[in-house]
Design a protein around this motif. Structure first.
Motif, PDB file in Angstrom:
ATOM      1  N   SER A 282      13.241  -4.901   6.364  1.00 34.07           N
ATOM      2  CA  SER A 282      14.405  -3.898   6.196  1.00 34.07           C
ATOM      3  C   SER A 282      13.428  -3.005   5.480  1.00 34.07           C
ATOM      4  CB  SER A 282      15.400  -4.818   5.852  1.00 34.07           C
ATOM      5  OG  SER A 282      15.162  -5.140   4.449  1.00 34.07           O
ATOM      6  N   TRP A 283      12.424  -3.727   4.328  1.00 35.78           N
ATOM      7  CA  TRP A 283      12.275  -2.845   2.704  1.00 35.78           C
ATOM      8  C   TRP A 283      11.583  -1.265   3.224  1.00 35.78           C
ATOM      9  CZ3 TRP A 283      13.435  -3.047  -1.930  1.00 35.78           C
ATOM     10  CH2 TRP A 283      13.843  -4.992  -2.813  1.00 35.78           C
ATOM     11  N   ARG A 284      11.181  -1.388   4.465  1.00 36.92           N
ATOM     12  CA  ARG A 284      10.240  -0.385   4.993  1.00 36.92           C
ATOM     13  C   ARG A 284      10.573   0.195   6.704  1.00 36.92           C
ATOM     14  NH1 ARG A 284       9.660   4.757   2.423  1.00 36.92           N
ATOM     15  NH2 ARG A 284       8.412   3.345   0.535  1.00 36.92           N
ATOM     16  N   PRO A 285      11.850   0.398   7.478  1.00 42.28           N
ATOM     17  CA  PRO A 285      12.017   0.179   8.846  1.00 42.28           C
ATOM     18  C   PRO A 285      10.724   0.769   9.484  1.00 42.28           C
ATOM     19  CG  PRO A 285      13.570  -0.197   7.494  1.00 42.28           C
ATOM     20  CD  PRO A 285      13.040   0.370   6.444  1.00 42.28           C
ATOM     21  N   PRO A 286      10.248   0.692  10.271  1.00 41.29           N
ATOM     22  CA  PRO A 286       9.336   2.043  11.251  1.00 41.29           C
ATOM     23  C   PRO A 286      10.122   3.454  11.554  1.00 41.29           C
ATOM     24  CG  PRO A 286       9.787   0.179  12.588  1.00 41.29           C
ATOM     25  CD  PRO A 286      10.147  -0.231  11.480  1.00 41.29           C
ATOM     26  N   GLU A 287       9.658   4.129  10.543  1.00 39.62           N
ATOM     27  CA  GLU A 287      10.055   5.643  11.796  1.00 39.62           C
ATOM     28  C   GLU A 287       9.284   6.550  12.857  1.00 39.62           C
ATOM     29  OE1 GLU A 287       8.173   8.630  11.138  1.00 39.62           O
ATOM     30  OE2 GLU A 287       6.773   7.706   9.893  1.00 39.62           O
ATOM     31  N   PRO A 288      10.547   7.001  12.902  1.00 46.00           N
ATOM     32  CA  PRO A 288       9.929   7.489  14.637  1.00 46.00           C
ATOM     33  C   PRO A 288       8.795   8.644  14.535  1.00 46.00           C
ATOM     34  CG  PRO A 288      11.540   8.412  13.656  1.00 46.00           C
ATOM     35  CD  PRO A 288      12.101   7.725  13.425  1.00 46.00           C
ATOM     36  N   TYR A 289       8.584   8.717  13.678  1.00 47.81           N
ATOM     37  CA  TYR A 289       7.752  10.374  13.583  1.00 47.81           C
ATOM     38  C   TYR A 289       6.251  10.012  13.420  1.00 47.81           C
ATOM     39  CZ  TYR A 289      11.759  12.587  13.198  1.00 47.81           C
ATOM     40  OH  TYR A 289      12.863  13.620  13.678  1.00 47.81           O
ATOM     41  N   LYS A 290       6.074   9.411  12.605  1.00 50.22           N
ATOM     42  CA  LYS A 290       4.389   8.782  12.609  1.00 50.22           C
ATOM     43  C   LYS A 290       4.381   7.179  12.744  1.00 50.22           C
ATOM     44  CE  LYS A 290       3.073  12.562   8.936  1.00 50.22           C
ATOM     45  NZ  LYS A 290       2.490  12.449   8.271  1.00 50.22           N
ATOM     46  N   GLY A 291       5.442   6.466  13.095  1.00 51.70           N
ATOM     47  CA  GLY A 291       5.005   5.311  13.213  1.00 51.70           C
ATOM     48  C   GLY A 291       5.488   4.411  12.149  1.00 51.70           C
ATOM     49  N   LYS A 292       4.903   4.760  10.513  1.00 52.27           N
ATOM     50  CA  LYS A 292       4.730   4.013   9.110  1.00 52.27           C
ATOM     51  C   LYS A 292       5.696   2.914   9.724  1.00 52.27           C
ATOM     52  CE  LYS A 292       4.093   7.216   6.157  1.00 52.27           C
ATOM     53  NZ  LYS A 292       4.016   8.013   5.183  1.00 52.27           N
ATOM     54  N   GLY A 293       5.256   2.363   8.394  1.00 51.96           N
ATOM     55  CA  GLY A 293       6.505   0.899   7.804  1.00 51.96           C
ATOM     56  C   GLY A 293       6.093  -0.695   8.630  1.00 51.96           C
TER      57      GLY A 293
ATOM     58  N   SER B 143       3.070  -3.876  -1.183  1.00 52.75           N
ATOM     59  CA  SER B 143       3.156  -2.258  -1.484  1.00 52.75           C
ATOM     60  C   SER B 143       3.249  -1.760  -1.034  1.00 52.75           C
ATOM     61  CB  SER B 143       1.199  -2.031  -2.145  1.00 52.75           C
ATOM     62  OG  SER B 143       1.389  -2.848  -2.962  1.00 52.75           O
ATOM     63  N   LEU B 144       4.720  -1.108  -0.200  1.00 59.32           N
ATOM     64  CA  LEU B 144       5.147  -0.244   0.781  1.00 59.32           C
ATOM     65  C   LEU B 144       5.529   0.891   0.541  1.00 59.32           C
ATOM     66  CD1 LEU B 144       7.627  -2.646   2.150  1.00 59.32           C
ATOM     67  CD2 LEU B 144       4.952  -2.239   2.993  1.00 59.32           C
ATOM     68  N   GLY B 145       4.728   1.921  -0.285  1.00 57.50           N
ATOM     69  CA  GLY B 145       4.797   3.594  -0.817  1.00 57.50           C
ATOM     70  C   GLY B 145       5.966   3.046  -1.997  1.00 57.50           C
ATOM     71  N   PHE B 146       6.661   2.453  -2.583  1.00 55.53           N
ATOM     72  CA  PHE B 146       7.340   2.920  -3.920  1.00 55.53           C
ATOM     73  C   PHE B 146       6.850   2.967  -4.735  1.00 55.53           C
ATOM     74  CE2 PHE B 146       9.745   0.031  -0.783  1.00 55.53           C
ATOM     75  CZ  PHE B 146      11.072   0.865   0.046  1.00 55.53           C
ATOM     76  N   SER B 147       7.267   3.654  -6.361  1.00 52.01           N
ATOM     77  CA  SER B 147       6.534   3.016  -7.212  1.00 52.01           C
ATOM     78  C   SER B 147       5.973   1.789  -8.118  1.00 52.01           C
ATOM     79  CB  SER B 147       7.532   4.065  -8.017  1.00 52.01           C
ATOM     80  OG  SER B 147       9.234   3.175  -9.211  1.00 52.01           O
ATOM     81  N   HIS B 148       7.137   1.314  -7.257  1.00 55.93           N
ATOM     82  CA  HIS B 148       7.148  -0.102  -8.403  1.00 55.93           C
ATOM     83  C   HIS B 148       6.018  -1.331  -6.815  1.00 55.93           C
ATOM     84  CE1 HIS B 148      10.213  -1.468  -6.565  1.00 55.93           C
ATOM     85  NE2 HIS B 148      11.093  -0.306  -7.034  1.00 55.93           N
ATOM     86  N   PRO B 149       6.001  -2.269  -6.930  1.00 62.05           N
ATOM     87  CA  PRO B 149       5.283  -3.482  -5.840  1.00 62.05           C
ATOM     88  C   PRO B 149       6.875  -4.180  -4.965  1.00 62.05           C
ATOM     89  CG  PRO B 149       4.400  -4.399  -8.187  1.00 62.05           C
ATOM     90  CD  PRO B 149       5.568  -2.876  -8.189  1.00 62.05           C
ATOM     91  N   VAL B 150       6.923  -4.648  -4.172  1.00 63.54           N
ATOM     92  CA  VAL B 150       8.191  -5.560  -3.866  1.00 63.54           C
ATOM     93  C   VAL B 150       7.687  -7.436  -4.005  1.00 63.54           C
ATOM     94  CG1 VAL B 150       9.466  -5.715  -2.208  1.00 63.54           C
ATOM     95  CG2 VAL B 150       8.994  -3.830  -2.070  1.00 63.54           C
ATOM     96  N   ARG B 151       8.080  -7.673  -4.846  1.00 64.12           N
ATOM     97  CA  ARG B 151       8.239  -9.283  -4.678  1.00 64.12           C
ATOM     98  C   ARG B 151       9.265  -9.549  -4.400  1.00 64.12           C
ATOM     99  NH1 ARG B 151       5.196 -12.193  -8.472  1.00 64.12           N
ATOM    100  NH2 ARG B 151       4.735 -10.399  -8.655  1.00 64.12           N
TER     101      ARG B 151
END
Length: 271
Positions: free
Chosen positions: A241-252, A197-205
């Motif tokens: 690769s589904w959610r690489p870390p972003e540089p502002y808040k470090g989420k991913g 569960s990475l913040g998309f509208s659907h879970p990644v399987r």
């Protein structure tokens, strides 16, 4: 008028023939006796160029427009050869290192094929013809070059590393640890699938390969382990690769030992 021009042309040709015969008395001005002869009608610009470049007598440098001039020249022919310097290929610093084989690992060699069997499973590899592998009496494996070429020098260190990874993989194994950073980010394992569960509208399987083991701790820590280093690294990279870390808040999704460079972002207006 035509008679005058005809007489002028005839006198001019006779003058050139007599002058050239006196300057080169030993030559006969016939096309068959010349090594390279060309009878050309020269324009004024080319006539000036020839009078400056060719070693003609001073009284032959002035040529009328449209006059036919016979030029005799010889071109020396020389053989051109290329010399290539032979370069000796140095032995790879990685390739010449021996490979330690543990006691619980069995090795079977057949031609260019190598099979390694240990507690965690079995792996095999086929070597190219530029590389040979041999087992020494001391129990070490050594990879050496069969020929002295540039490709053999490249394959030497590569296949030594691949062989060492096989021995370590079937005896100890490899693992990659990832961490999910973000509000609502979580991971679970359902049978042979990894659910993210990475913040998309659907879970990644994601389907887990048979040769890998995936373990999730605290809903945000994922551990991928297996005997094949390339398969372990590829599956972990696919998760990231589904959610690489972003540089502002470090989420991913990041590796546990990964350092994410942060950016300050835009500053608010001061009131």
């Amino acid at each position: 008028m035509s008679r005058i021009l005809g007489r002028t042309q005839t006198k001019t040709n006779d003058y050139i023939n007599n002058t050239s015969s006196s300057f080169y008395p030993e030559r006969k001005h016939t096309p068959s006796s010349l090594s390279l002869s060309a009878v050309v009608a020269l324009p004024l610009s080319l006539t000036r160029h020839l009078s400056m470049s060719l070693p003609l007598p001073s009284h032959m440098k002035s040529v009328f427009l449209g006059m036919k001039v016979e030029i005799s020249t010889s071109v020396p022919v020389t053989r051109i050869g290329f010399w290539r310097k032979s370069v000796d290929c140095k032995e790879s610093r990685i390739g010449k290192q021996p490979i330690t084989v543990p006691a619980n690992v069995a090795i079977a060699m057949e031609g260019q094929d190598l099979k390694v069997k240990g507690p965690l499973g079995e792996l095999s590899i086929t070597y190219p013809r530029e590389v040979l592998v041999e087992k020494q009496e001391s129990g070490f494996l050594r990879v050496r070059k069969a020929v002295e070429t540039r490709r053999a020098n490249q394959m030497h260190g590569l296949f030594r590393t691949l062989t060492d990874n096989m021995v370590v993989g079937v005896s100890k194994g490899f693992e990659k640890k990832l961490q999910l950073v973000g509000v609502g980010y979580r991971a679970t394992v359902e049978g042979k699938d990894l659910i993210l569960s990475l913040g998309f509208s659907h879970p990644v399987r994601m389907a887990i390969p048979d040769e890998l083991q995936v373990k999730v701790e605290e809903n945000t820590k994922v551990t991928v382990s297996g005997r094949d280093k390339s398969v372990v690294g590829q599956f972990a990279a696919t998760i990231r690769s589904w959610r690489p870390p972003e540089p502002y808040k470090g989420k991913g999704v990041r590796y546990v030992d990964e350092v994410v460079r942060r950016k300050e972002g835009k500053a608010g207006k001061k009131k």
